[in-house]
Write a protein that holds these residues in place. Sequence first.
Motif, PDB file in Angstrom:
ATOM      1  N   VAL A  37      -5.711   2.538  -3.342  1.00 12.86           N
ATOM      2  CA  VAL A  37      -6.867   3.437  -3.197  1.00 12.86           C
ATOM      3  C   VAL A  37      -6.905   4.461  -4.326  1.00 12.86           C
ATOM      4  O   VAL A  37      -7.954   4.690  -4.936  1.00 12.86           O
ATOM      5  CB  VAL A  37      -6.825   4.154  -1.831  1.00 12.86           C
ATOM      6  CG1 VAL A  37      -7.937   5.205  -1.749  1.00 12.86           C
ATOM      7  CG2 VAL A  37      -6.977   3.148  -0.691  1.00 12.86           C
ATOM      8  N   ALA A  38      -5.757   5.084  -4.620  1.00 12.54           N
ATOM      9  CA  ALA A  38      -5.722   6.146  -5.623  1.00 12.54           C
ATOM     10  C   ALA A  38      -6.036   5.624  -7.023  1.00 12.54           C
ATOM     11  O   ALA A  38      -6.816   6.239  -7.760  1.00 12.54           O
ATOM     12  CB  ALA A  38      -4.352   6.829  -5.616  1.00 12.54           C
ATOM     13  N   ILE A  39      -5.439   4.501  -7.399  1.00 11.58           N
ATOM     14  CA  ILE A  39      -5.678   3.956  -8.740  1.00 11.58           C
ATOM     15  C   ILE A  39      -7.125   3.477  -8.877  1.00 11.58           C
ATOM     16  O   ILE A  39      -7.765   3.704  -9.919  1.00 11.58           O
ATOM     17  CB  ILE A  39      -4.688   2.826  -9.047  1.00 11.58           C
ATOM     18  CG1 ILE A  39      -3.262   3.397  -9.159  1.00 11.58           C
ATOM     19  CG2 ILE A  39      -5.063   2.106 -10.345  1.00 11.58           C
ATOM     20  CD1 ILE A  39      -2.189   2.359  -9.357  1.00 11.58           C
ATOM     21  N   PRO A 120     -13.216   9.725  -2.202  1.00 13.76           N
ATOM     22  CA  PRO A 120     -12.089   8.898  -1.745  1.00 13.76           C
ATOM     23  C   PRO A 120     -10.742   9.499  -2.131  1.00 13.76           C
ATOM     24  O   PRO A 120      -9.778   9.416  -1.376  1.00 13.76           O
ATOM     25  CB  PRO A 120     -12.328   7.554  -2.447  1.00 13.76           C
ATOM     26  CG  PRO A 120     -13.786   7.517  -2.698  1.00 13.76           C
ATOM     27  CD  PRO A 120     -14.173   8.935  -2.998  1.00 13.76           C
ATOM     28  N   GLY A 121     -10.674  10.122  -3.313  1.00 12.43           N
ATOM     29  CA  GLY A 121      -9.437  10.751  -3.739  1.00 12.43           C
ATOM     30  C   GLY A 121      -9.061  11.916  -2.839  1.00 12.43           C
ATOM     31  O   GLY A 121      -7.883  12.092  -2.483  1.00 12.43           O
ATOM     32  N   LEU A 127      -4.879  12.626   3.730  1.00  8.76           N
ATOM     33  CA  LEU A 127      -4.114  11.762   4.643  1.00  8.76           C
ATOM     34  C   LEU A 127      -2.627  11.793   4.306  1.00  8.76           C
ATOM     35  O   LEU A 127      -1.776  11.881   5.194  1.00  8.76           O
ATOM     36  CB  LEU A 127      -4.642  10.328   4.564  1.00  8.76           C
ATOM     37  CG  LEU A 127      -5.947  10.027   5.299  1.00  8.76           C
ATOM     38  CD1 LEU A 127      -6.397   8.595   5.018  1.00  8.76           C
ATOM     39  CD2 LEU A 127      -5.780  10.246   6.801  1.00  8.76           C
ATOM     40  N   SER A 128      -2.313  11.724   3.020  1.00 11.24           N
ATOM     41  CA  SER A 128      -0.908  11.755   2.602  1.00 11.24           C
ATOM     42  C   SER A 128      -0.260  13.078   2.970  1.00 11.24           C
ATOM     43  O   SER A 128       0.903  13.123   3.394  1.00 11.24           O
ATOM     44  CB  SER A 128      -0.812  11.534   1.085  1.00 11.24           C
ATOM     45  OG  SER A 128      -1.292  10.253   0.738  1.00 11.24           O
ATOM     46  N   LEU A 169      -4.789  17.410  -3.912  1.00  8.56           N
ATOM     47  CA  LEU A 169      -5.888  17.829  -3.059  1.00  8.56           C
ATOM     48  C   LEU A 169      -6.516  19.122  -3.563  1.00  8.56           C
ATOM     49  O   LEU A 169      -7.748  19.236  -3.662  1.00  8.56           O
ATOM     50  CB  LEU A 169      -5.394  18.009  -1.622  1.00  8.56           C
ATOM     51  CG  LEU A 169      -6.453  18.392  -0.579  1.00  8.56           C
ATOM     52  CD1 LEU A 169      -7.532  17.325  -0.493  1.00  8.56           C
ATOM     53  CD2 LEU A 169      -5.794  18.603   0.783  1.00  8.56           C
ATOM     54  N   VAL A 170      -5.660  20.102  -3.896  1.00 11.74           N
ATOM     55  CA  VAL A 170      -6.178  21.372  -4.420  1.00 11.74           C
ATOM     56  C   VAL A 170      -6.930  21.144  -5.724  1.00 11.74           C
ATOM     57  O   VAL A 170      -8.033  21.677  -5.934  1.00 11.74           O
ATOM     58  CB  VAL A 170      -5.030  22.379  -4.628  1.00 11.74           C
ATOM     59  CG1 VAL A 170      -5.527  23.608  -5.391  1.00 11.74           C
ATOM     60  CG2 VAL A 170      -4.437  22.801  -3.295  1.00 11.74           C
TER      61      VAL A 170
END
Length: 240
Positions: A37-39, A120-121, A127-128, A169-170
């Motif tokens: 998802v991240a990549i 999405p990021g 979630l992480s 996230l920040v």
Amino acid sequence: MTTVSLGPTPARREILARRIRLLVAATITYNVIEAIVAITAGTMASSTALIGFGLDSIIEVSSAAAVAWQFSAAEHAVREAREKTTLRIIAVSFFALAAYVTFDAIRALTGGGEAERSIPGIVIAALSLAIMPFLSAAQRRAGREIGSASAVADSKQTLLCTYLSAVLLVGLVLNASLGWSWADPIAALVIAGIAVKEGREAWRGDGCCAPNGLSTLKADTAPGKTEDACGCAPGCSCCQ
């Protein structure tokens, strides 16, 4: 000097080993999903932070896989023999992560490009941040009780992922709302420093002391020097 030690029984040790295997499997599964998802999201948004976070997830998988390999052995003696190799793999993972994050942060600070807004990021980072602390704490408790430095070191790798999730996230939120693209690389440099510290501890095998619950009584213990319930001297990173 009289020493009496009471560690986990063989039955309890096997329960802990099984628990660690399950936690490692959960960590690997989540990190594979997280990396994809991240990549993908990072590539679509031209976000080096997201791509770096995805690569960190791949490093997390290698670290967890090393612990899974160690605890795949049925005999406790074999698992102990694999401990040093596992710690080396985890340490190298920390160093690789620190090197990449540092390079990526400097590149971003020197005008390496600005990332676009990525919902999405933001979702995967949130979630992480919610999931990883629980996986890390559970594995560290089991690792301490069984006396496995590699399991504790891998739990720190998972905890580091929590820090990176918070930084990401920040950074993504500030970039999306205020356009502050510099916030993420600055915090990432701090995380890189933490990764180097944890990598050095893993390389030296400082991740854990005696198994939790170990009762050690020494008749000639020097005044002012104490050991806690898990047999650790003050300041031992395993017992913090």
